[in-house]
Write a protein that holds these residues in place. Structure first.
Motif, PDB file in Angstrom:
ATOM      1  N   ARG A 103       0.866  -1.176   0.000  1.00  0.00           N
ATOM      2  CA  ARG A 103       0.000   0.000   0.000  1.00  0.00           C
ATOM      3  C   ARG A 103       0.907   1.232   0.000  1.00  0.00           C
ATOM      4  NH1 ARG A 103      -4.009   2.126   4.865  1.00  0.00           N
ATOM      5  NH2 ARG A 103      -4.835   3.927   3.733  1.00  0.00           N
ATOM      6  N   ALA A 104       0.807   2.031  -1.037  1.00  0.00           N
ATOM      7  CA  ALA A 104       1.642   3.234  -1.138  1.00  0.00           C
ATOM      8  C   ALA A 104       0.796   4.439  -0.778  1.00  0.00           C
ATOM      9  CB  ALA A 104       2.197   3.365  -2.549  1.00  0.00           C
ATOM     10  N   ALA A 105       1.152   5.135   0.280  1.00  0.00           N
ATOM     11  CA  ALA A 105       0.400   6.320   0.697  1.00  0.00           C
ATOM     12  C   ALA A 105       1.264   7.555   0.442  1.00  0.00           C
ATOM     13  CB  ALA A 105       0.030   6.220   2.170  1.00  0.00           C
ATOM     14  N   VAL A 106       0.868   8.344  -0.554  1.00  0.00           N
ATOM     15  CA  VAL A 106       1.580   9.598  -0.821  1.00  0.00           C
ATOM     16  C   VAL A 106       0.959  10.611   0.126  1.00  0.00           C
ATOM     17  CG1 VAL A 106       2.215  11.322  -2.549  1.00  0.00           C
ATOM     18  CG2 VAL A 106       1.896   8.909  -3.218  1.00  0.00           C
ATOM     19  N   ALA A 107       1.526  10.702   1.321  1.00  0.00           N
ATOM     20  CA  ALA A 107       0.878  11.482   2.379  1.00  0.00           C
ATOM     21  C   ALA A 107       1.884  11.855   3.441  1.00  0.00           C
ATOM     22  CB  ALA A 107      -0.248  10.662   3.010  1.00  0.00           C
ATOM     23  N   ASP A 108       1.513  12.896   4.166  1.00  0.00           N
ATOM     24  CA  ASP A 108       2.226  13.327   5.345  1.00  0.00           C
ATOM     25  C   ASP A 108       1.533  12.582   6.497  1.00  0.00           C
ATOM     26  OD1 ASP A 108       3.860  14.987   6.838  1.00  0.00           O
ATOM     27  OD2 ASP A 108       2.448  16.657   6.846  1.00  0.00           O
ATOM     28  N   LEU A 109       2.255  11.859   7.315  1.00  0.00           N
ATOM     29  CA  LEU A 109       1.603  11.202   8.459  1.00  0.00           C
ATOM     30  C   LEU A 109       1.172  12.270   9.464  1.00  0.00           C
ATOM     31  CD1 LEU A 109       0.931   8.432   9.823  1.00  0.00           C
ATOM     32  CD2 LEU A 109       3.039   8.760  11.129  1.00  0.00           C
ATOM     33  N   THR A 110      -0.110  12.301   9.775  1.00  0.00           N
ATOM     34  CA  THR A 110      -0.648  13.324  10.684  1.00  0.00           C
ATOM     35  C   THR A 110      -1.547  12.633  11.712  1.00  0.00           C
ATOM     36  OG1 THR A 110      -2.680  13.668   9.424  1.00  0.00           O
ATOM     37  CG2 THR A 110      -0.765  14.982   8.758  1.00  0.00           C
ATOM     38  N   PHE A 252      -1.432  11.154  25.441  1.00  0.00           N
ATOM     39  CA  PHE A 252      -0.927  11.101  24.068  1.00  0.00           C
ATOM     40  C   PHE A 252      -1.173  12.417  23.330  1.00  0.00           C
ATOM     41  CE2 PHE A 252      -2.340   6.680  25.154  1.00  0.00           C
ATOM     42  CZ  PHE A 252      -1.068   6.144  25.317  1.00  0.00           C
ATOM     43  N   PRO A 253      -0.514  13.486  23.769  1.00  0.00           N
ATOM     44  CA  PRO A 253      -0.801  14.798  23.165  1.00  0.00           C
ATOM     45  C   PRO A 253      -0.427  14.875  21.688  1.00  0.00           C
ATOM     46  CG  PRO A 253       1.145  14.918  24.563  1.00  0.00           C
ATOM     47  CD  PRO A 253       0.510  13.579  24.830  1.00  0.00           C
ATOM     48  N   HIS A 254       0.543  14.055  21.264  1.00  0.00           N
ATOM     49  CA  HIS A 254       0.965  14.160  19.862  1.00  0.00           C
ATOM     50  C   HIS A 254      -0.063  13.554  18.907  1.00  0.00           C
ATOM     51  CE1 HIS A 254       4.894  15.695  21.099  1.00  0.00           C
ATOM     52  NE2 HIS A 254       4.767  14.862  22.115  1.00  0.00           N
ATOM     53  N   LEU A 255      -1.086  12.895  19.469  1.00  0.00           N
ATOM     54  CA  LEU A 255      -2.168  12.386  18.609  1.00  0.00           C
ATOM     55  C   LEU A 255      -3.264  13.427  18.420  1.00  0.00           C
ATOM     56  CD1 LEU A 255      -2.563   8.719  19.934  1.00  0.00           C
ATOM     57  CD2 LEU A 255      -1.171   9.589  18.038  1.00  0.00           C
ATOM     58  N   GLU A 256      -3.139  14.551  19.141  1.00  0.00           N
ATOM     59  CA  GLU A 256      -4.154  15.609  19.013  1.00  0.00           C
ATOM     60  C   GLU A 256      -3.772  16.498  17.837  1.00  0.00           C
ATOM     61  OE1 GLU A 256      -6.710  15.698  21.103  1.00  0.00           O
ATOM     62  OE2 GLU A 256      -5.907  14.010  22.253  1.00  0.00           O
ATOM     63  N   GLU A 257      -4.722  16.747  16.986  1.00  0.00           N
ATOM     64  CA  GLU A 257      -4.448  17.607  15.822  1.00  0.00           C
ATOM     65  C   GLU A 257      -3.935  18.975  16.271  1.00  0.00           C
ATOM     66  OE1 GLU A 257      -3.686  18.208  12.097  1.00  0.00           O
ATOM     67  OE2 GLU A 257      -4.744  16.351  12.534  1.00  0.00           O
ATOM     68  N   SER A 258      -4.422  19.439  17.441  1.00  0.00           N
ATOM     69  CA  SER A 258      -4.048  20.779  17.897  1.00  0.00           C
ATOM     70  C   SER A 258      -2.574  20.854  18.308  1.00  0.00           C
ATOM     71  CB  SER A 258      -4.923  21.187  19.076  1.00  0.00           C
ATOM     72  OG  SER A 258      -4.770  20.240  20.118  1.00  0.00           O
ATOM     73  N   ALA A 259      -1.970  19.688  18.657  1.00  0.00           N
ATOM     74  CA  ALA A 259      -0.581  19.700  19.100  1.00  0.00           C
ATOM     75  C   ALA A 259       0.378  19.736  17.915  1.00  0.00           C
ATOM     76  CB  ALA A 259      -0.287  18.459  19.935  1.00  0.00           C
ATOM     77  N   ARG A 260      -0.167  19.514  16.769  1.00  0.00           N
ATOM     78  CA  ARG A 260       0.643  19.367  15.579  1.00  0.00           C
ATOM     79  C   ARG A 260       1.148  20.720  15.107  1.00  0.00           C
ATOM     80  NH1 ARG A 260       2.978  15.717  12.439  1.00  0.00           N
ATOM     81  NH2 ARG A 260       3.128  16.394  10.303  1.00  0.00           N
ATOM     82  N   GLN A 261       2.380  20.701  14.641  1.00  0.00           N
ATOM     83  CA  GLN A 261       2.905  21.889  13.986  1.00  0.00           C
ATOM     84  C   GLN A 261       1.954  22.170  12.824  1.00  0.00           C
ATOM     85  OE1 GLN A 261       5.798  21.377  10.769  1.00  0.00           O
ATOM     86  NE2 GLN A 261       7.288  22.287  12.137  1.00  0.00           N
ATOM     87  N   ALA A 262       1.136  23.221  12.964  1.00  0.00           N
ATOM     88  CA  ALA A 262       0.128  23.478  11.941  1.00  0.00           C
ATOM     89  C   ALA A 262       0.759  24.158  10.745  1.00  0.00           C
ATOM     90  CB  ALA A 262      -0.968  24.349  12.531  1.00  0.00           C
ATOM     91  N   ALA A 263       0.143  23.971   9.618  1.00  0.00           N
ATOM     92  CA  ALA A 263       0.587  24.681   8.424  1.00  0.00           C
ATOM     93  C   ALA A 263      -0.663  25.122   7.693  1.00  0.00           C
ATOM     94  CB  ALA A 263       1.428  23.767   7.552  1.00  0.00           C
ATOM     95  N   PRO A 327       0.267  22.314   2.313  1.00  0.00           N
ATOM     96  CA  PRO A 327       0.883  22.306   3.644  1.00  0.00           C
ATOM     97  C   PRO A 327       1.891  21.174   3.834  1.00  0.00           C
ATOM     98  CG  PRO A 327      -1.478  22.693   3.835  1.00  0.00           C
ATOM     99  CD  PRO A 327      -1.208  22.365   2.384  1.00  0.00           C
ATOM    100  N   ALA A 328       1.638  20.010   3.215  1.00  0.00           N
ATOM    101  CA  ALA A 328       2.566  18.880   3.389  1.00  0.00           C
ATOM    102  C   ALA A 328       3.915  19.204   2.757  1.00  0.00           C
ATOM    103  CB  ALA A 328       1.976  17.616   2.775  1.00  0.00           C
ATOM    104  N   VAL A 329       3.894  19.878   1.600  1.00  0.00           N
ATOM    105  CA  VAL A 329       5.149  20.250   0.940  1.00  0.00           C
ATOM    106  C   VAL A 329       5.887  21.267   1.799  1.00  0.00           C
ATOM    107  CG1 VAL A 329       6.139  21.409  -1.084  1.00  0.00           C
ATOM    108  CG2 VAL A 329       4.297  19.733  -1.372  1.00  0.00           C
ATOM    109  N   ALA A 330       5.143  22.233   2.359  1.00  0.00           N
ATOM    110  CA  ALA A 330       5.775  23.253   3.195  1.00  0.00           C
ATOM    111  C   ALA A 330       6.437  22.612   4.411  1.00  0.00           C
ATOM    112  CB  ALA A 330       4.738  24.290   3.625  1.00  0.00           C
ATOM    113  N   ARG A 331       5.727  21.665   5.052  1.00  0.00           N
ATOM    114  CA  ARG A 331       6.322  20.979   6.204  1.00  0.00           C
ATOM    115  C   ARG A 331       7.579  20.223   5.805  1.00  0.00           C
ATOM    116  NH1 ARG A 331       1.424  18.705   7.701  1.00  0.00           N
ATOM    117  NH2 ARG A 331       0.345  19.963   9.231  1.00  0.00           N
ATOM    118  N   SER A 332       7.524  19.646   4.609  1.00  0.00           N
ATOM    119  CA  SER A 332       8.669  18.875   4.142  1.00  0.00           C
ATOM    120  C   SER A 332       9.875  19.788   3.911  1.00  0.00           C
ATOM    121  CB  SER A 332       8.264  18.151   2.861  1.00  0.00           C
ATOM    122  OG  SER A 332       9.381  17.649   2.217  1.00  0.00           O
TER     123      SER A 332
END
Ligand SMILES: [Zn+2]
Length: 339
Positions: A103-110, A252-263, A327-332
């Motif tokens: 399974r190929a996921a072209v994605a940013d893991l979030t 598990f704060p890193h599973l919260e969307e709000s804890a994520r480095q937002a873009a 946003p995924a490209v910017a994070r990258s």
């Protein structure tokens, strides 16, 4: 096991650590590889050759010519076509071992897609280039009891540590918080191609113990390697922290969307990476980036040109990446230069 498999994997079956029972388990196993760059593309090739049943490959980037010296799965044609790494990896894996279900996921893991992409893994291999994603993997893996194997490499130096939830220290037992400053990256410090395969090999060895049904064979240790000036050092990982917020208190704060480095999009063809807790020394960053492209800086901001992108970085770690609306490209781009 059918006769074709028994022949194909005969040398691995002969190895007493794996044997026929271990091979059978590997053939039924599912490994998830987060990041298919240097480490991850090696993990994928090695695990496909070892006969894992299913591979999930997650990557948000495209193959570029500057990847080819160390990213073992990719070829010049992948870079010429600018293929997504996950797709190029899947294509190559199909040629290496056509019986592996990929399974190929072209994605940013979030946090939003972690459950979909990671849930049914028997083991997760870290092939990422940033701590944001590693803390997300750690929280998810501990919350679901899935073993994962941390790895990183830059310049000639690398490190690996397996995390077996419930038995060994987790990432947050050892490093409670992600590093707060800019980290050296392959883009800023360079990288020796064989440190990548060495670190990835150690990770795959632990993964094969897990996937062959022997997680107890994985030693709780941290391995550091320097293939240029130093050697290989292994120390016992610290014991689990009885007060670890992650594996003891199960927060598990890193599973919260709000804890994520937002873009978020800011204007046309620009994305703002909202990072607030990461003070950046602009003068030091200027020195690191100057050999790589045009840099202009004052005390308020640093502007770095990395065509087709231009990144403006502020002292609090926030950045605006021009040249993309994704946003995924910017994070990258951000992770490439700041870690
Ligand atoms: Zn812990």
């Amino acid at each position: 096991m059918n006769p074709a498999d028994r022949d194909r994997y005969s040398r691995q079956i002969l190895f007493p650590g794996i044997g026929e029972r271990g091979q059978q388990a590997i053939l039924r196993s599912h490994a998830v590889i987060v990041g298919c760059g240097a480490l991850g593309s090696f993990h994928a090739a090695a695990l496909a050759r070892a006969g894992v049943g299913r591979l999930t490959l997650i990557d948000r980037d495209y193959v570029e010519p500057s990847n080819l010296h160390r990213q073992w799965l990719y070829e010049e044609c992948d870079a010429a076509e600018s293929l997504p790494k996950a797709a190029a990896a899947a294509r190559r894996i199909a040629r290496i071992n056509s019986s592996v279900e990929v399974r190929a996921a072209v994605a940013d893991l979030t946090p939003a897609n972690a459950a979909d992409l990671l849930s049914h893994a028997d083991a997760i291999l870290d092939g990422t280039d940033n701590f944001d994603t590693r803390y997300l993997i750690n929280d998810f893996a501990v919350s679901r009891g899935i073993p994962w194997i941390y790895g990183g490499a830059v310049a000639a130096y690398g490190l690996t540590m397996p995390v077996i939830p419930g038995r060994t220290a987790c990432l947050r037992c050892v490093y409670p918080e992600p590093p707060s400053a800019a980290q050296p990256t392959c883009e800023t410090a360079g990288v020796l191609n064989v440190i990548v395969s060495a670190v990835a090999s150690l990770q795959v060895a632990d993964a094969l113990k897990i996937l062959s049904g022997q997680p107890e064979a994985v030693a709780a240790r941290i391995t550091t390697l320097d293939l240029w000036d130093g050697g290989i050092r292994q120390i016992s990982a610290p014991a689990r922290d009885p007060d670890c917020p992650c594996c003891a208190r199960r927060e598990f704060p890193h599973l919260e969307e709000s804890a994520r480095q937002a873009a978020s999009l800011c204007g046309r063809n620009a994305v703002q990476v909202h990072e607030r807790a990461r003070p950046i020394d602009l003068a030091a960053l200027r020195e690191r980036l100057e050999p790589l492209g045009e840099v202009r800086a004052n005390e308020y901001a640093l502007r770095f040109s990395a065509p087709p992108y231009e990144m403006t970085i502020f002292p609090d770690g926030r950045a605006i990446v021009k040249g993309t609306s994704d946003p995924a490209v910017a994070r990258s781009v951000y992770a490439k230069y700041l870690g």
